[in-house]
Write a protein that holds these residues in place. Structure first.
Motif, PDB file in Angstrom:
ATOM      1  N   ILE A  18      28.855  36.374  38.646  1.00 31.07           N
ATOM      2  CA  ILE A  18      28.901  35.846  37.277  1.00 31.07           C
ATOM      3  C   ILE A  18      29.840  34.651  37.208  1.00 31.07           C
ATOM      4  CG2 ILE A  18      29.630  36.366  34.912  1.00 31.07           C
ATOM      5  CD1 ILE A  18      28.593  39.248  35.413  1.00 31.07           C
ATOM      6  N   GLN A  19      31.017  34.767  37.837  1.00 28.66           N
ATOM      7  CA  GLN A  19      31.989  33.681  37.827  1.00 28.66           C
ATOM      8  C   GLN A  19      31.398  32.410  38.442  1.00 28.66           C
ATOM      9  OE1 GLN A  19      35.445  34.366  40.227  1.00 28.66           O
ATOM     10  NE2 GLN A  19      36.640  32.805  39.209  1.00 28.66           N
ATOM     11  N   ARG A  20      30.747  32.535  39.577  1.00 28.84           N
ATOM     12  CA  ARG A  20      30.135  31.363  40.223  1.00 28.84           C
ATOM     13  C   ARG A  20      29.031  30.764  39.363  1.00 28.84           C
ATOM     14  NH1 ARG A  20      29.701  33.500  46.476  1.00 28.84           N
ATOM     15  NH2 ARG A  20      31.915  33.329  46.946  1.00 28.84           N
ATOM     16  N   SER A  21      28.258  31.612  38.698  1.00 29.83           N
ATOM     17  CA  SER A  21      27.185  31.130  37.840  1.00 29.83           C
ATOM     18  C   SER A  21      27.737  30.366  36.644  1.00 29.83           C
ATOM     19  CB  SER A  21      26.317  32.290  37.353  1.00 29.83           C
ATOM     20  OG  SER A  21      25.696  32.942  38.438  1.00 29.83           O
ATOM     21  N   VAL A  22      28.796  30.876  36.049  1.00 27.82           N
ATOM     22  CA  VAL A  22      29.408  30.202  34.899  1.00 27.82           C
ATOM     23  C   VAL A  22      30.010  28.867  35.327  1.00 27.82           C
ATOM     24  CG1 VAL A  22      31.297  30.337  33.231  1.00 27.82           C
ATOM     25  CG2 VAL A  22      29.812  32.314  33.597  1.00 27.82           C
ATOM     26  N   ALA A  25      27.244  26.393  35.838  1.00 26.54           N
ATOM     27  CA  ALA A  25      26.663  25.962  34.570  1.00 26.54           C
ATOM     28  C   ALA A  25      27.570  24.969  33.856  1.00 26.54           C
ATOM     29  CB  ALA A  25      26.402  27.179  33.673  1.00 26.54           C
ATOM     30  N   ILE A  26      28.865  25.212  33.878  1.00 28.71           N
ATOM     31  CA  ILE A  26      29.810  24.290  33.238  1.00 28.71           C
ATOM     32  C   ILE A  26      29.827  22.957  33.980  1.00 28.71           C
ATOM     33  CG2 ILE A  26      32.271  23.867  32.816  1.00 28.71           C
ATOM     34  CD1 ILE A  26      32.512  26.880  32.216  1.00 28.71           C
ATOM     35  N   ALA A  27      29.802  22.993  35.303  1.00 29.04           N
ATOM     36  CA  ALA A  27      29.822  21.774  36.099  1.00 29.04           C
ATOM     37  C   ALA A  27      28.605  20.899  35.817  1.00 29.04           C
ATOM     38  CB  ALA A  27      29.890  22.112  37.579  1.00 29.04           C
ATOM     39  N   GLN A  28      27.474  21.516  35.517  1.00 29.63           N
ATOM     40  CA  GLN A  28      26.259  20.756  35.232  1.00 29.63           C
ATOM     41  C   GLN A  28      26.310  20.099  33.863  1.00 29.63           C
ATOM     42  OE1 GLN A  28      23.031  23.506  35.743  1.00 29.63           O
ATOM     43  NE2 GLN A  28      23.144  23.445  37.969  1.00 29.63           N
TER      44      GLN A  28
END
Length: 100
Positions: A18-22, A25-28
């Motif tokens: 979940i942490q990596r996914s968030v 998503a923020i980086a994009q």
């Protein structure tokens, strides 16, 4: 429809996923900051080296409110621009000591 295969996952692995996914998503959605845009920060040890004084002195100035600081958990950070401004106000850069 796609075949869905479920497998057991530990809580730690789920949190990491979940942490990596968030973060992805923020980086994009946000443009990357350039190094010039990021404020330079110091830890207590780095600030003591920068000012050529002891860590105890830094702790004392922090406690007395001379140096503004930020804290994440047990780690304390100082922004270089704010430290330089505090030193200019106190006249420390000119006189070689902090007057408070």
């Amino acid at each position: 429809m796609e075949n869905l295969i479920l497998s057991p996952i530990s809580l730690a692995n789920l949190e990491l996923l979940i942490q990596r996914s968030v973060i992805a998503a923020i980086a994009q959605t946000q443009p990357a900051a350039t190094p010039a845009e990021l404020p330079q920060t110091f830890t207590i040890s780095e600030l003591a080296t920068y000012l050529k004084c002891t860590k105890a002195t830094i702790h004392a100035y922090k406690k007395r409110g001379i140096f503004p600081y930020y804290q994440t958990g047990r780690t304390v950070y100082f922004k270089k621009s704010e430290i330089d401004r505090a030193l200019e106000v106190s006249g420390a850069k000119r006189k070689g000591s902090i007057n408070a």
